[in-house]
Design a protein around this motif. Structure first.
Motif, PDB file in Angstrom:
ATOM      1  N   UNK A 118       0.834  -1.212   0.000  1.00 29.86           N
ATOM      2  CA  UNK A 118       0.000   0.000   0.000  1.00 29.86           C
ATOM      3  C   UNK A 118       0.859   1.247   0.000  1.00 29.86           C
ATOM      4  N   UNK A 119       1.938   1.206   0.791  1.00 31.78           N
ATOM      5  CA  UNK A 119       2.791   2.393   0.885  1.00 31.78           C
ATOM      6  C   UNK A 119       3.491   2.655  -0.449  1.00 31.78           C
ATOM      7  N   UNK A 120       3.916   1.587  -1.137  1.00 29.39           N
ATOM      8  CA  UNK A 120       4.566   1.812  -2.428  1.00 29.39           C
ATOM      9  C   UNK A 120       3.550   2.257  -3.489  1.00 29.39           C
ATOM     10  N   UNK A 121       2.278   1.970  -3.275  1.00 29.56           N
ATOM     11  CA  UNK A 121       1.256   2.411  -4.234  1.00 29.56           C
ATOM     12  C   UNK A 121       0.602   3.711  -3.789  1.00 29.56           C
ATOM     13  N   UNK A 122       1.251   4.442  -2.887  1.00 24.08           N
ATOM     14  CA  UNK A 122       0.646   5.653  -2.299  1.00 24.08           C
ATOM     15  C   UNK A 122       0.142   6.601  -3.379  1.00 24.08           C
ATOM     16  N   UNK A 123       0.918   6.750  -4.435  1.00 21.37           N
ATOM     17  CA  UNK A 123       0.541   7.697  -5.472  1.00 21.37           C
ATOM     18  C   UNK A 123      -0.792   7.336  -6.122  1.00 21.37           C
ATOM     19  N   UNK A 124      -0.971   6.058  -6.368  1.00 19.91           N
ATOM     20  CA  UNK A 124      -2.223   5.601  -6.957  1.00 19.91           C
ATOM     21  C   UNK A 124      -3.388   5.800  -5.998  1.00 19.91           C
ATOM     22  N   UNK A 125      -3.147   5.494  -4.720  1.00 24.25           N
ATOM     23  CA  UNK A 125      -4.218   5.594  -3.726  1.00 24.25           C
ATOM     24  C   UNK A 125      -4.705   7.032  -3.600  1.00 24.25           C
ATOM     25  N   UNK A 126      -3.787   7.974  -3.786  1.00 22.07           N
ATOM     26  CA  UNK A 126      -4.162   9.377  -3.643  1.00 22.07           C
ATOM     27  C   UNK A 126      -4.827   9.930  -4.890  1.00 22.07           C
ATOM     28  N   UNK A 127      -4.699   9.224  -6.010  1.00 18.71           N
ATOM     29  CA  UNK A 127      -5.171   9.816  -7.252  1.00 18.71           C
ATOM     30  C   UNK A 127      -6.352   9.131  -7.900  1.00 18.71           C
ATOM     31  N   UNK A 128      -6.637   7.918  -7.533  1.00 18.71           N
ATOM     32  CA  UNK A 128      -7.739   7.254  -8.216  1.00 18.71           C
ATOM     33  C   UNK A 128      -8.401   6.254  -7.267  1.00 18.71           C
ATOM     34  N   UNK A 129      -9.706   6.038  -7.490  1.00 24.85           N
ATOM     35  CA  UNK A 129     -10.426   5.135  -6.618  1.00 24.85           C
ATOM     36  C   UNK A 129     -10.520   3.730  -7.210  1.00 24.85           C
ATOM     37  N   UNK A 130     -10.308   2.736  -6.399  1.00 19.56           N
ATOM     38  CA  UNK A 130     -10.622   1.347  -6.711  1.00 19.56           C
ATOM     39  C   UNK A 130     -10.588   0.632  -5.372  1.00 19.56           C
ATOM     40  N   UNK A 131     -11.166  -0.555  -5.257  1.00 20.34           N
ATOM     41  CA  UNK A 131     -11.135  -1.223  -3.959  1.00 20.34           C
ATOM     42  C   UNK A 131      -9.681  -1.447  -3.539  1.00 20.34           C
ATOM     43  N   UNK A 132      -9.295  -0.924  -2.428  1.00 21.56           N
ATOM     44  CA  UNK A 132      -7.893  -0.990  -1.999  1.00 21.56           C
ATOM     45  C   UNK A 132      -7.423  -2.413  -1.737  1.00 21.56           C
ATOM     46  N   UNK A 133      -8.389  -3.302  -1.452  1.00 25.04           N
ATOM     47  CA  UNK A 133      -8.050  -4.714  -1.228  1.00 25.04           C
ATOM     48  C   UNK A 133      -7.254  -5.280  -2.401  1.00 25.04           C
ATOM     49  N   UNK A 134      -7.470  -4.705  -3.585  1.00 21.50           N
ATOM     50  CA  UNK A 134      -6.822  -5.230  -4.786  1.00 21.50           C
ATOM     51  C   UNK A 134      -5.300  -5.205  -4.665  1.00 21.50           C
ATOM     52  N   UNK A 135      -4.753  -4.195  -3.998  1.00 21.16           N
ATOM     53  CA  UNK A 135      -3.295  -4.038  -3.976  1.00 21.16           C
ATOM     54  C   UNK A 135      -2.583  -5.156  -3.210  1.00 21.16           C
ATOM     55  N   UNK A 136      -2.874  -5.338  -1.897  1.00 22.69           N
ATOM     56  CA  UNK A 136      -2.151  -6.411  -1.203  1.00 22.69           C
ATOM     57  C   UNK A 136      -2.496  -7.806  -1.719  1.00 22.69           C
ATOM     58  N   UNK A 137      -3.752  -8.010  -2.110  1.00 26.92           N
ATOM     59  CA  UNK A 137      -4.140  -9.339  -2.588  1.00 26.92           C
ATOM     60  C   UNK A 137      -3.412  -9.678  -3.888  1.00 26.92           C
ATOM     61  N   UNK A 138      -3.317  -8.694  -4.790  1.00 25.24           N
ATOM     62  CA  UNK A 138      -2.613  -8.950  -6.048  1.00 25.24           C
ATOM     63  C   UNK A 138      -1.138  -9.242  -5.792  1.00 25.24           C
ATOM     64  N   UNK A 139      -0.527  -8.527  -4.845  1.00 20.95           N
ATOM     65  CA  UNK A 139       0.906  -8.732  -4.638  1.00 20.95           C
ATOM     66  C   UNK A 139       1.185 -10.127  -4.064  1.00 20.95           C
ATOM     67  N   UNK A 140       0.219 -10.687  -3.334  1.00 20.94           N
ATOM     68  CA  UNK A 140       0.398 -12.051  -2.830  1.00 20.94           C
ATOM     69  C   UNK A 140       0.178 -13.073  -3.946  1.00 20.94           C
ATOM     70  N   UNK A 141      -0.882 -12.841  -4.731  1.00 18.44           N
ATOM     71  CA  UNK A 141      -1.196 -13.796  -5.796  1.00 18.44           C
ATOM     72  C   UNK A 141      -0.071 -13.887  -6.833  1.00 18.44           C
ATOM     73  N   UNK A 142       0.657 -12.772  -7.014  1.00 17.63           N
ATOM     74  CA  UNK A 142       1.762 -12.786  -7.974  1.00 17.63           C
ATOM     75  C   UNK A 142       2.807 -13.825  -7.573  1.00 17.63           C
ATOM     76  N   UNK A 143       2.895 -14.135  -6.274  1.00 18.82           N
ATOM     77  CA  UNK A 143       3.853 -15.118  -5.789  1.00 18.82           C
ATOM     78  C   UNK A 143       3.522 -16.541  -6.202  1.00 18.82           C
ATOM     79  N   UNK A 144       2.282 -16.748  -6.695  1.00 12.59           N
ATOM     80  CA  UNK A 144       1.895 -18.101  -7.110  1.00 12.59           C
ATOM     81  C   UNK A 144       2.762 -18.590  -8.277  1.00 12.59           C
ATOM     82  N   UNK A 145       3.242 -17.642  -9.082  1.00 12.66           N
ATOM     83  CA  UNK A 145       4.114 -18.030 -10.190  1.00 12.66           C
ATOM     84  C   UNK A 145       5.428 -18.598  -9.648  1.00 12.66           C
ATOM     85  N   UNK A 146       5.988 -17.902  -8.659  1.00 11.46           N
ATOM     86  CA  UNK A 146       7.209 -18.400  -8.014  1.00 11.46           C
ATOM     87  C   UNK A 146       6.970 -19.780  -7.407  1.00 11.46           C
ATOM     88  N   UNK A 147       5.793 -19.922  -6.804  1.00 14.22           N
ATOM     89  CA  UNK A 147       5.448 -21.194  -6.176  1.00 14.22           C
ATOM     90  C   UNK A 147       5.469 -22.314  -7.210  1.00 14.22           C
TER      91      UNK A 147
END
Lengths: 288, 327
Positions: A118-147
């Motif tokens: 969330x902190x690294x996406x601060x700029x996006x959070x301040x400028x546009x609306x979308x469900x914030x849940x998307x950010x941390x959930x997406x960053x975890x799901x991206x790890x499925x490729x590594x898995x």
């Protein structure tokens, strides 16, 4: 505290226009699952971005997904396996450790990545609306490729020791889901806390390290007295790791009761994490 | 009622002054605060008054109401810090209102900046997808508009190059192009137009005019009065978080500009033994003003101070328009 509700139809207008209501919050607004579903394409794009950037940016690329668990496995094998003579349920120690490291690495790096997401996406959070849940959930799901990549390495390692997976391998899916749910629960907690309290980032590496020792990676959960095991398995990673060993290596630790306790632990983490996240979400743009 | 696009009733946004205005705090602070709380409680009981006064609240927006019909293009004007951006952020759901109620009918798109979420490592094409998705476009919609966006941004040759290798002009053109192809029913816009070089700025303005004339409802925040007059039908002037005036765009802009004094000119002096002290604009009626109608006389008073002899000073006056065009 303000709250936002979105409805899709209105009895007044002939043409069903999407109506956005903006008002101060007076009550609990729910988990916002419907809205999250509406934005699923964005979640997909975030995952795609994270995966792409991770492999583009680093010199080692996909090797990262492999190196970290492999090196850890080598060190564990040397110190705990060879020198410490740690019992490994009759499985060659390197395979025993690596089987646990595959879900663990997914969890550990997922939690680390999402806590700062969330902190690294601060700029996006301040400028546009979308469900914030998307950010941390997406960053975890991206790890499925590594898995997935680490899993292929695991199959190779098993081949070296002439161990073949059985049909039980299908049981891996619920155990991967268990690790995923746990990572999301913890990730939601830490990412929201990190917005509010910026020193959380110093806590995360320590927390992950402690958690690793509370999980049967270098050792077997058969070392824990049987009476204590259900309590021990409230740590959802216990269920996930032992589940991996059982499904792939056929260790005799039947995961039944432990898997149940772990699922309970994971559900508690997910629900409390989502609730805390939703409560703090309203202030993200003002604080981050 | 059914042709109302935006209805705002008594919107307010309160920020707490004091420690919280600094934004985030540390977990350690919270813990030490909690531990210190009983001590403070004791002090209060024993009569030692807290030395720190209550800092109170700051209202960035207070009791703001307006209604916008479908197809209206509203220009929001006001000084820096008047609450324009706060209003935009509340309507865009980025931040939460503290009081009041608002309703927006139709799909909302918000453009508070161009290029939100651009990633330097990704290619132009990939960033179009990512940025489009962030702005609320679906994958199919982006695919359909891809050619148009690329043509508008004039980056055909570099579509598969990572944007970190782009010049800043190319970057801005691409960012604007994606934003300009967003097609919501209600568009909330901050000063995002006029990016890039002069000719592209002209193109941006033209595109914005097109967007505004397509029957979309637009709420546009800007400091650029000529852009506001060009694009908007109605205006709202926000001052200190409240509505100062609303109505026909020319009247609102006129009234707003009247309050600006000529002293508001900003200039920089270089230490050349020659300093400009004041710049004043007067019209033919000897009134000090900042607003001129076509055909008006324009008198520029420049007072300067020279610390040494200045031989045949050379004065140059350049009048520039919004799209960089010189008059």
């Amino acid at each position: 505290m303000p709250e936002i509700a979105t409805a899709t139809s209105s009895p007044i207008t002939a043409k069903a226009l999407k109506i956005t209501r903006i008002e101060p919050e007076t009550r609990w607004a729910g988990f916002g699952l419907k809205e999250f579903w509406d934005y699923r394409e964005l979640v997909y794009f975030f995952i795609w971005r994270d995966v792409k950037v991770r492999y583009k940016q680093t010199a080692l690329g996909i090797a990262w997904a492999v190196l970290q668990p492999v090196l850890t496995m080598l060190i564990f094998s040397l110190f705990f396996g060879r020198l410490g003579k740690m019992p490994s349920d009759g499985i060659p120690y390197p395979v025993f450790a690596f089987t646990a490291l595959v879900p663990w690495t997914f969890f550990g790096s997922g939690v680390t990545m999402s806590s700062s997401s969330l902190v690294t996406s601060a700029n996006m959070i301040k400028k546009v609306y979308f469900p914030r849940l998307a950010i941390p959930i997406a960053s975890i799901c991206a790890g499925l490729v590594d898995l997935a990549v680490a899993f292929l390495v695991l199959l190779g390692l098993m081949g070296l020791y002439h161990l073949a997976p059985t049909a039980r391998v299908l049981w891996l899916l619920p155990f991967i889901a268990l690790a995923l749910v746990t990572a999301i629960g913890v990730g939601l907690w830490l990412s929201a806390l990190n917005v509010q309290y910026r020193d959380i980032r110093y806590v995360v590496p320590f927390l992950v390290q402690m958690w690793m020792f509370a999980t049967p990676i270098a050792y077997s959960s058969s070392l824990v007295p049987a009476a204590w095991r259900p309590l021990y398995a409230l740590n959802p990673l216990v269920g996930a790791v032992e589940g991996f060993r059982w499904a792939l290596l056929g260790t005799n630790t039947a995961p039944g009761l432990m898997a149940l306790a772990s699922s309970f632990g994971a559900a508690v983490l997910l629900i409390t994490g989502a609730a805390y996240f939703r409560r703090m979400e309203r202030t993200f743009a003002d604080v981050v | 009622m059914s042709d109302t696009a935006i209805l705002a009733d008594g919107l307010g946004k309160r920020y707490k002054l004091g420690a919280q205005t600094a934004g985030y705090r540390t977990f350690r602070e919270s813990v030490t605060d909690a531990l210190a709380a009983p001590v403070r409680q004791l002090r209060r009981v024993f009569g030692a008054r807290s030395a720190v006064p209550e800092k109170g609240d700051f209202w960035a927006l207070r009791d703001l109401s307006f209604e916008l019909k479908r197809g209206d293009v509203l220009g929001v004007i006001g000084r820096n810090g008047a609450g324009k951006s706060t209003l935009l952020k509340i309507l865009a759901r980025i931040t939460m209102a503290s009081t009041g109620y608002a309703e927006i009918r139709g799909r909302v798109g918000s453009l508070l900046e161009v290029g939100t979420g651009f990633h330097p490592e990704l290619s132009g094409r990939e960033n179009i997808f990512l940025n489009g998705a962030i702005l609320g476009m679906g994958q199919g919609e982006i695919l359909r508009k891809m050619d148009e966006i690329v043509a508008f941004a004039e980056i055909e040759k570099f579509l598969d190059t990572a944007v970190k290798h782009y010049s800043s002009g190319m970057y801005l053109r691409l960012a604007f192009a994606v934003a300009a192809h967003l097609e919501p029913e209600v568009l909330l816009m901050d000063e995002v137009l006029a990016v890039g070089d002069a000719s592209f700025q002209k193109k941006c303005l033209g595109k914005m005019g097109e967007v505004a004339s397509e029957g979309r409802t637009v709420l546009f925040v800007s400091h650029n009065m000529s852009a506001i007059r060009e694009l908007c039908t109605t205006g709202i002037w926000v001052d200190n978080g409240r509505v100062a005036a609303t109505g026909d765009v020319d009247t609102v802009v006129h009234n707003y500009l009247k309050t600006m004094t000529a002293g508001a000119f900003e200039f920089t002096n270089h230490d050349l033994g020659f300093t400009i002290q004041t710049v004043k604009l007067r019209n033919g009626l000897e009134e000090e003003t900042c607003m001129f109608q076509p055909g008006d006389d324009l008198i520029v008073d420049i007072h300067y101070h020279a610390t040494r002899d200045v031989e045949s000073p050379y004065l140059m006056l350049i009048v520039e328009g919004i799209a960089g065009k010189c008059f």
